[in-house]
Write an enzyme that holds these catalytic residues in place. Sequence first.
Site, PDB file in Angstrom:
ATOM      1  CB  CYS A 137      -0.843   7.318   1.303  1.00  0.00           C
ATOM      2  SG  CYS A 137      -1.966   6.452   1.746  1.00  0.00           S
ATOM      3  CD  GLU A 152      -1.773   2.251   1.856  1.00  0.00           C
ATOM      4  OE1 GLU A 152      -1.683   3.090   0.845  1.00  0.00           O
ATOM      5  OE2 GLU A 152      -1.838   2.111   2.822  1.00  0.00           O
TER       6      GLU A 152
END
Length: 517
Positions: free
Chosen positions: A298, A264
């Site tokens: 993010c 991720e």
Amino acid sequence: MSNPLPLRLDDPSLLHGASLLHGKWVQAQEQQKFAIEDPGSRQIFAHCPNNRLQDVDQYVESAHIAFLEYREANPRERAKRLLNWHSLITNARSDIAKLIVYETGKPMTEALGEVDYALGFAWWFSGEAERVRGSVAQPSVSNRRTLVIKQPIGVSVALVPWNFPVAMTIRKAAAALAAGCSMIVKPSPETPLSTLALADLALRAGFKPGVLNIITTDNENTPIVSERLCKHPLVRKVTFTGSTAVGSIIAKHCSDGLKKVTLELGGNGPFLIFDDGDLDQALAALMILKWRTAGQACTHANRVYVQSGVYDKFLPMLVNATKKIQVGHGTAKDTTMGALTTSRGLTKMERHIADAVSKGGQIAYGGKRLTSLSGNFFQPTIISGMTPSMLTSQEEIFGPLLGLYRFETEEEAVQMANDTSMGLAAYFFTKDTSRSWRLLESLEAGMIGMNTGKATIIHPIYTGLSQNILGNASAAESPFGGIKSSGYGKEAGKDVAIEEYLISKTGTLTVDPISKL
């Protein structure tokens, strides 16, 4: 601003200056430690073991021994332990949030929100533990049956970032533990204490020694410790959350032994507002999706594309709302945005701002460090007149900087939104149903917010905005993950996340006809 409040826990036994190895709190073999600094004051308030290469193998061997027993625990037993863990974390919610504040610099309201968000994963995966299913099928050969069984993959490693240390630890560990795997967590050097507190509660919840080990180390030793964890022959699964650059290195490490990997990675999320979009809803969502965690996530919206018909109206709305943000230490009750977790973030902010201004961008608000405060503080910053050539258009920001871009047509907006190597999250606001379908299919991102997506209410955002906050729809029941350079694999969601910790075995059985009995 007054000095930050001292760290005081209701349960002081949750504060550990030691790693967790097979149920025992231990120091590094060389007895060296590294300091933990409060980003809001730059004061050192704790120390943790500085484990090195020679320390790693014992953590893996412990996890392997524990796995051989734990994999035999039935799903109901694993679910009960996860529910016990959930209950204990709930009871320790305030203490864990305090640790998050002092490690990350977040405001207390955001830290409490992170714990609540994280608890959803412990709850969700306790249910998923009992829902692992194989299959039975009749193939093209009539007297045969094909059986598929699911089993835990083995020792797993979680490399956890500093921006959401509790949420990322639980999201990864709960899935592994539900599947029947043991796990070693290497927390970020900035935020080991909250992860260690969670591990303490896991022991209290009934997980046996070695099922969850925590190895701490400083920034200097992180690369070699992580590499050994990835390459160890007893490790079968690695999950990493962090930058795309480091993720590429992790993937290469895991190619030795063909380890199963979930990555991720970074994002540079576009946020599209069309002329027919609800500007109030878009603003409420954006205030969360940009300024939460001081922009250090993010999934945050970094590139805000506004159609020409509403650009001049939306910009002052955004500036006025942003002016109400109160920057300060996370322990202060009026703080709505805390410090950046590392001083490196301050330098990166200045570099991005200078680049944008040199290429024609205009600072609509902010743009400077807050030198009146002693920590890693930066003004929330808005730059208008952004173009694709700017550094902010091409790199993940990871700081409180928002770039505003003007567009004319849907095709132009999609082209600019997709003009990045990353593809984690994207967001849009429009009332056109056909356009919504087109955007869902055309935007290159693994997760797309379509007009709405209620987020956990982190705090009663700035005066004048509704508490019915809209934003990132990340939740335990929703698959989380990106495409392109934002990684692969999914965390959370039904079936897909727990599958990351399972292997499938196929068995073929011949069924004799009745005439042969």
